[in-house]
Design a protein around this motif. Sequence first.
Motif, PDB file in Angstrom:
ATOM      1  N   VAL A  39     -16.684   3.388 -46.752  1.00 26.51           N
ATOM      2  CA  VAL A  39     -16.490   2.021 -47.194  1.00 26.51           C
ATOM      3  C   VAL A  39     -17.849   1.521 -47.660  1.00 26.51           C
ATOM      4  N   LEU A  40     -17.939   1.185 -48.945  1.00 21.78           N
ATOM      5  CA  LEU A  40     -19.171   0.668 -49.526  1.00 21.78           C
ATOM      6  C   LEU A  40     -19.014  -0.839 -49.659  1.00 21.78           C
ATOM      7  N   VAL A  41     -19.822  -1.575 -48.922  1.00 24.82           N
ATOM      8  CA  VAL A  41     -19.696  -3.035 -48.883  1.00 24.82           C
ATOM      9  C   VAL A  41     -20.973  -3.677 -49.402  1.00 24.82           C
ATOM     10  N   GLY A  42     -20.805  -4.723 -50.190  1.00 25.68           N
ATOM     11  CA  GLY A  42     -21.950  -5.441 -50.716  1.00 25.68           C
ATOM     12  C   GLY A  42     -21.498  -6.579 -51.601  1.00 25.68           C
ATOM     13  N   ALA A  43     -22.429  -7.397 -51.976  1.00 26.90           N
ATOM     14  CA  ALA A  43     -22.130  -8.555 -52.814  1.00 26.90           C
ATOM     15  C   ALA A  43     -21.599  -8.109 -54.170  1.00 26.90           C
ATOM     16  N   PRO A  44     -20.826  -8.968 -54.834  1.00 26.08           N
ATOM     17  CA  PRO A  44     -20.353  -8.628 -56.181  1.00 26.08           C
ATOM     18  C   PRO A  44     -21.531  -8.314 -57.104  1.00 26.08           C
ATOM     19  N   GLY A  45     -21.360  -7.295 -57.933  1.00 25.59           N
ATOM     20  CA  GLY A  45     -22.385  -6.950 -58.907  1.00 25.59           C
ATOM     21  C   GLY A  45     -23.483  -6.038 -58.414  1.00 25.59           C
ATOM     22  N   THR A  46     -23.370  -5.518 -57.199  1.00 28.19           N
ATOM     23  CA  THR A  46     -24.420  -4.637 -56.672  1.00 28.19           C
ATOM     24  C   THR A  46     -24.194  -3.169 -57.042  1.00 28.19           C
ATOM     25  N   GLY A  47     -23.104  -2.874 -57.734  1.00 25.98           N
ATOM     26  CA  GLY A  47     -22.883  -1.510 -58.208  1.00 25.98           C
ATOM     27  C   GLY A  47     -22.097  -0.629 -57.261  1.00 25.98           C
ATOM     28  N   LYS A  48     -21.289  -1.205 -56.399  1.00 23.08           N
ATOM     29  CA  LYS A  48     -20.532  -0.405 -55.421  1.00 23.08           C
ATOM     30  C   LYS A  48     -19.628   0.625 -56.104  1.00 23.08           C
ATOM     31  N   THR A  49     -18.912   0.198 -57.133  1.00 22.71           N
ATOM     32  CA  THR A  49     -18.000   1.108 -57.816  1.00 22.71           C
ATOM     33  C   THR A  49     -18.777   2.196 -58.542  1.00 22.71           C
ATOM     34  N   THR A  50     -19.884   1.837 -59.153  1.00 22.35           N
ATOM     35  CA  THR A  50     -20.734   2.826 -59.824  1.00 22.35           C
ATOM     36  C   THR A  50     -21.240   3.854 -58.824  1.00 22.35           C
ATOM     37  N   VAL A  51     -21.672   3.382 -57.668  1.00 22.65           N
ATOM     38  CA  VAL A  51     -22.164   4.291 -56.621  1.00 22.65           C
ATOM     39  C   VAL A  51     -21.034   5.221 -56.162  1.00 22.65           C
ATOM     40  N   ALA A  52     -19.851   4.671 -55.923  1.00 25.23           N
ATOM     41  CA  ALA A  52     -18.729   5.488 -55.456  1.00 25.23           C
ATOM     42  C   ALA A  52     -18.384   6.572 -56.470  1.00 25.23           C
ATOM     43  N   ARG A  53     -18.312   6.199 -57.735  1.00 23.31           N
ATOM     44  CA  ARG A  53     -18.016   7.202 -58.783  1.00 23.31           C
ATOM     45  C   ARG A  53     -19.109   8.251 -58.854  1.00 23.31           C
ATOM     46  N   ALA A  54     -20.365   7.818 -58.740  1.00 25.08           N
ATOM     47  CA  ALA A  54     -21.492   8.759 -58.804  1.00 25.08           C
ATOM     48  C   ALA A  54     -21.438   9.764 -57.662  1.00 25.08           C
ATOM     49  N   VAL A  55     -21.040   9.302 -56.484  1.00 27.10           N
ATOM     50  CA  VAL A  55     -20.916  10.210 -55.330  1.00 27.10           C
ATOM     51  C   VAL A  55     -19.875  11.287 -55.630  1.00 27.10           C
TER      52      VAL A  55
END
Length: 195
Positions: free
Chosen positions: A38-54
């Motif tokens: 579970v990647l949690v953080g404020a909107p716009g911090t790149g959570k989805t980008t990080v998840a895809r990169a992983v």
Amino acid sequence: AVQGIRARFPWMPALAETLRRELALIPPGGAMALPPLVLVGAPGTGKTTVARAVLEASGLPHRTVAVADGNGATVLAGAARGWRSARPSLPLRLMGETGWSTVGLVIDDLDRAAAGRDHGSAAEWLLGVLEPHQARNHWCPFLEVQADLSTVSWLVTANSLDLLPGALLDRAIVLEIQAPPAAMLPAIAEGMVGD
């Protein structure tokens, strides 16, 4: 995989260390499946980008599904034949499309889906497939078969943990995603242009 993540997201050492530790636990010849994250953080911090990169770094075929529209449970779980929206569960569709039994799914904005339950709860459905026994014996209402989803890598993004079930958080590794420091932004932008 870990070196690539460390190079791309140097301000997130906990992410790279978590991946290193979890990948080391996979036995030689074993299925490449990450534990639920579970990647949690404020909107716009790149959570989805990080998840895809992983998932890209791990070499797994993957898909991202936005569940904030309230249809997340139907998209994830599929629907039985006879319904206009009849289709297999998303993990089984991805396995069928790719021919891989190990796939990755990014469940985007799960906390926003928790508020809308018109079509079932995506978070509650996810709870079932995060429990190992249920994951190995997943029932697909469309195919009317039991399937093994224990090799699916689940990465969930959320702006807040407040609306996510405690049981889901207990079954996952929770990582806080922070925006990169301002000093790193020029190098990150240069890397994005290079991609």
